[in-house]
Design an enzyme around this catalytic site. Structure first.
Site, PDB file in Angstrom:
ATOM      1  N   LYS A   1      34.923  20.480   8.919  1.00 40.00           N
ATOM      2  CA  LYS A   1      35.879  19.715   8.099  1.00 40.00           C
ATOM      3  C   LYS A   1      37.137  20.570   8.045  1.00 40.00           C
ATOM      4  O   LYS A   1      37.231  21.504   7.250  1.00 40.00           O
ATOM      5  CB  LYS A   1      35.295  19.492   6.704  1.00 40.00           C
ATOM      6  CG  LYS A   1      35.792  18.269   5.959  1.00 40.00           C
ATOM      7  CD  LYS A   1      37.282  18.168   5.772  1.00 40.00           C
ATOM      8  CE  LYS A   1      37.794  18.920   4.572  1.00 40.00           C
ATOM      9  NZ  LYS A   1      39.278  18.922   4.498  1.00 40.00           N
TER      10      LYS A   1
ATOM     11  N   GLY B   1      38.864  29.287   2.055  1.00 33.71           N
ATOM     12  CA  GLY B   1      39.836  28.587   1.219  1.00 33.71           C
ATOM     13  C   GLY B   1      40.073  29.361  -0.062  1.00 33.71           C
ATOM     14  O   GLY B   1      39.837  30.576  -0.130  1.00 33.71           O
ATOM     15  N   SER B   2      40.499  28.650  -1.087  1.00 32.36           N
ATOM     16  CA  SER B   2      40.883  29.319  -2.330  1.00 32.36           C
ATOM     17  C   SER B   2      39.653  29.703  -3.152  1.00 32.36           C
ATOM     18  O   SER B   2      38.578  29.101  -3.005  1.00 32.36           O
ATOM     19  CB  SER B   2      41.775  28.385  -3.148  1.00 32.36           C
ATOM     20  OG  SER B   2      41.051  27.215  -3.456  1.00 32.36           O
TER      21      SER B   2
ATOM     22  N   CYS C   1      45.873  34.825   3.768  1.00 30.01           N
ATOM     23  CA  CYS C   1      44.978  35.421   2.781  1.00 30.01           C
ATOM     24  C   CYS C   1      45.268  36.906   2.652  1.00 30.01           C
ATOM     25  O   CYS C   1      45.076  37.499   1.602  1.00 30.01           O
ATOM     26  CB  CYS C   1      43.526  35.196   3.187  1.00 30.01           C
ATOM     27  SG  CYS C   1      43.159  35.757   4.860  1.00 30.01           S
TER      28      CYS C   1
ATOM     29  N   GLU D   1      46.763  34.392  -6.920  1.00 30.57           N
ATOM     30  CA  GLU D   1      47.270  34.221  -5.557  1.00 30.57           C
ATOM     31  C   GLU D   1      48.220  33.020  -5.519  1.00 30.57           C
ATOM     32  O   GLU D   1      47.875  31.942  -5.999  1.00 30.57           O
ATOM     33  CB  GLU D   1      46.100  33.965  -4.601  1.00 30.57           C
ATOM     34  CG  GLU D   1      46.552  33.904  -3.155  1.00 30.57           C
ATOM     35  CD  GLU D   1      45.448  33.435  -2.217  1.00 30.57           C
ATOM     36  OE1 GLU D   1      44.702  32.523  -2.593  1.00 30.57           O
ATOM     37  OE2 GLU D   1      45.357  33.995  -1.121  1.00 30.57           O
TER      38      GLU D   1
ATOM     39  N   GLU E   1      34.930  32.914   2.349  1.00 28.92           N
ATOM     40  CA  GLU E   1      36.063  33.803   2.654  1.00 28.92           C
ATOM     41  C   GLU E   1      37.232  33.276   1.844  1.00 28.92           C
ATOM     42  O   GLU E   1      37.769  32.206   2.149  1.00 28.92           O
ATOM     43  CB  GLU E   1      36.381  33.780   4.155  1.00 28.92           C
ATOM     44  CG  GLU E   1      35.239  34.258   5.034  1.00 28.92           C
ATOM     45  CD  GLU E   1      34.873  35.713   4.827  1.00 28.92           C
ATOM     46  OE1 GLU E   1      35.710  36.488   4.311  1.00 28.92           O
ATOM     47  OE2 GLU E   1      33.739  36.095   5.157  1.00 28.92           O
TER      48      GLU E   1
ATOM     49  N   GLY F   1      36.198  27.748  -3.715  1.00 30.77           N
ATOM     50  CA  GLY F   1      35.024  28.531  -3.307  1.00 30.77           C
ATOM     51  C   GLY F   1      33.993  28.631  -4.414  1.00 30.77           C
ATOM     52  O   GLY F   1      32.782  28.567  -4.162  1.00 30.77           O
TER      53      GLY F   1
ATOM     54  N   ALA G   1      39.220  29.119  -6.247  1.00 29.48           N
ATOM     55  CA  ALA G   1      38.839  28.023  -7.153  1.00 29.48           C
ATOM     56  C   ALA G   1      37.893  27.063  -6.437  1.00 29.48           C
ATOM     57  O   ALA G   1      36.833  26.707  -6.975  1.00 29.48           O
ATOM     58  CB  ALA G   1      40.096  27.281  -7.627  1.00 29.48           C
TER      59      ALA G   1
END
Ligand code: NAD
Length: 475
Positions: A176, A229-230, A285, A372, A251, A234, A232
């Site tokens: 995805k 991804g972020s 990142c 971030e 990650e 994750g 939040a």
């Protein structure tokens, strides 16, 4: 300007629109105009893709690692042969300069070659047993069906870092991609099929995170979820996949510090700080978003950093929402007493542009300093001495990368000992990774798994300990 057709799903080797027939617009960051549409998939499409993966996986896993590695090599060669077209696509989707996009295609190609080489290694271990006439060895087995969810920032490496080791290890996968980069993911998946990856081994489901992504995370036949991804998102992924005890690799983000000591080569430090903070519009990142400067060189360094930042050609951020979020963060920082040294306001032109922005005067534990932002915004801090600089560098809920600039080997070694990060760099940038180097962070930057490197094999395979008894009569 590159023109892109509507982007469907790719399931079991077939291109298919979403079952519900809905489409989403993908807009170009450089001018906000429509680039293409992507299938707006939901749970039914994810079901189809997971079933296609389950059907294809056993026969694929029967091939030897050498054979699977050979297919990955063919994919890398096909990618390399189309590098210009792919880079053009990535540049159109993300707004990044084509040169940067070309480098990213090359990075995906190199990941392919590295993974292909594992076909002739995939080394295990042998060990003794306490019982006589017995030997023990390890072998790798595929996990099963891998759900791969990726971020938008470097679309091809992001997908390649997951898809290549996943299929190499004998899994079948459902990818995805980010809704911001549907076309480059589609091009990669089609190339995989053309290069000989059997239908159903890599399936692609387009769409939004809370719809297609969430359905993949929650699917009972997805054995492994690998998410980039972020923090939040994750956290949500970990909770939901954790409920059904799926294997989960996360990650996540970073708020990476670059420390400039008073004995540093300031030319190099300015160059690396600028590139780490602002290349790819700061959407990395591993971006340097906290620049910590020792008192003795603070004024000189910051003045030169501001000059370098002002001289950069601005790059757009990925979406209108991202720009609004960044502008709100700058406004919040101003309200909290920050001084804007450069940038800070959107450019008066079409597209989503915030020029390189440097903020000064915030406390190291201020909310903006610990969040971030994922854009071209960096904070500058003054440190009394090396010890305080290290303390500021570690004052973050994240721990992905960290860099120090110094001429002293003692300071360099001490920084490497003390920095709470998965990657530490001396006299370079906070960004930059290579296929043979495991990449991943500590604290809220991830769950401890590494992507890339031989460590990636641990994510995408299960290690089985095989006990061999040489003579049952003696054992
Ligand atoms: P994001 O969390 O918004 O989205 C990442 C992916 O997750 C996208 O494909 C999105 O569609 C999907 N998603 C969103 N909600 C979901 C849900 N509820 N369930 C399942 N999937 C969902 O992040 P982003 O804006 O695409 O990327 C930026 C973030 O990625 C930053 O935090 C950055 O640091 C991080 N990142 C980390 C690494 C790394 O290797 N550590 C590399 C690149 C980016």
């Amino acid at each position: 300007m590159v023109s892109v057709e509507d982007v469907p799903n790719l399931i079991g080797g077939e291109e298919r629109p979403a079952r519900g027939g809905a489409w989403l617009d993908k807009l170009r960051p450089v001018d906000g105009e429509r680039l293409c549409r992507l299938a707006r998939s939901g749970a039914a499409d994810v079901d189809d893709a997971v079933e296609a993966a389950r059907a294809a996986q056993p026969a694929w896993a029967e091939r030897t690692p050498v054979q699977r590695g050979d297919v990955v090599r063919e994919i890398a060669l096909a990618l390399r042969a189309r590098r210009e077209q792919l880079a053009e696509l990535v540049a159109a989707e993300t707004g990044k300069p084509e040169q940067l996009a070309l480098g990213e295609v090359d990075a995906a190609v190199e990941m392919g070659f590295f993974v292909a080489g594992e076909g002739r290694r995939s080394y295990g271990r042998t060990m003794p047993a306490s019982m006589p006439h017995r030997a023990v060895l390890t072998v790798r087995r595929p996990v099963g069906v891998a759900g791969l969810i990726a971020s938008f920032n470097t679309p091809l490496p992001n997908a390649a870092w997951k898809a290549f080791p996943a299929v190499f290890c004998g899994n079948a996968a459902v990818l995805k991609p980010s809704e911001h980069v549907p076309a480059s993911a589609h091009a990669l998946a089609r190339l995989c099929a053309e290069a000989g990856l059997p239908a159903g081994v890599l399936n692609l489901v387009q769409g939004l995170g809370p719809e297609a992504g969430a359905a993949l995370v929650e699917h009972s036949h997805v054995d492994l979820v690998s998410f980039t991804g972020s923090a939040a998102t994750g956290r949500w992924v970990n909770e939901r996949a954790g409920r059904r005890l799926a294997k989960v690799c996360l990650e996540l983000g970073g708020k990476n510090a670059l420390v400039v000591c008073d004995d540093a080569d300031l030319d190099a430090a300015v160059r690396w700080a600028t590139a780490s903070a602002f290349s790819n519009a700061g959407q990395r990142c591993a971006a340097a978003s906290r620049i910590v400067v020792l008192d003795g060189v603070y004024e000189t360094f910051v003045q030169r950093l501001v000059e370098a930042a002002r001289s950069l050609a601005p790059e757009p951020v990925i979406s209108a929402e991202a720009l609004e979020r960044l502008l709100a963060a700058v406004a919040e920082a101003r309200a909290a007493g920050a001084t804007v040294l450069c940038g800070g306001d959107r450019l008066d032109r079409p597209g989503w542009y915030l020029p390189p922005t440097l903020l000064e005067g915030l406390a190291a534990d201020a909310p903006i300093a610990c969040t971030e932002l994922f854009g071209p915004v960096a904070l500058v801090f003054r440190a009394r001495d090396f010890e305080e600089a290290v303390a500021i560098a570690n004052e973050s809920p994240y721990g992905l990368t960290a860099a120090v600039h110094t001429a002293s080997v003692h300071r360099a070694m001490r920084f490497a000992e003390l920095a709470r990060a998965g990657v530490v760099v001396v006299n370079g940038g906070t960004h930059g990774s290579e296929p043979h180097m495991g990449f991943g962070g500590v604290k809220q930057s991830g769950t401890g798994w590494k992507e890339a490197g031989v460590e990636a094999l641990d994510v995408y395979s299960d290690v089985v300990y095989v006990n061999l008894v040489s003579d049952p009569a003696l054992a």
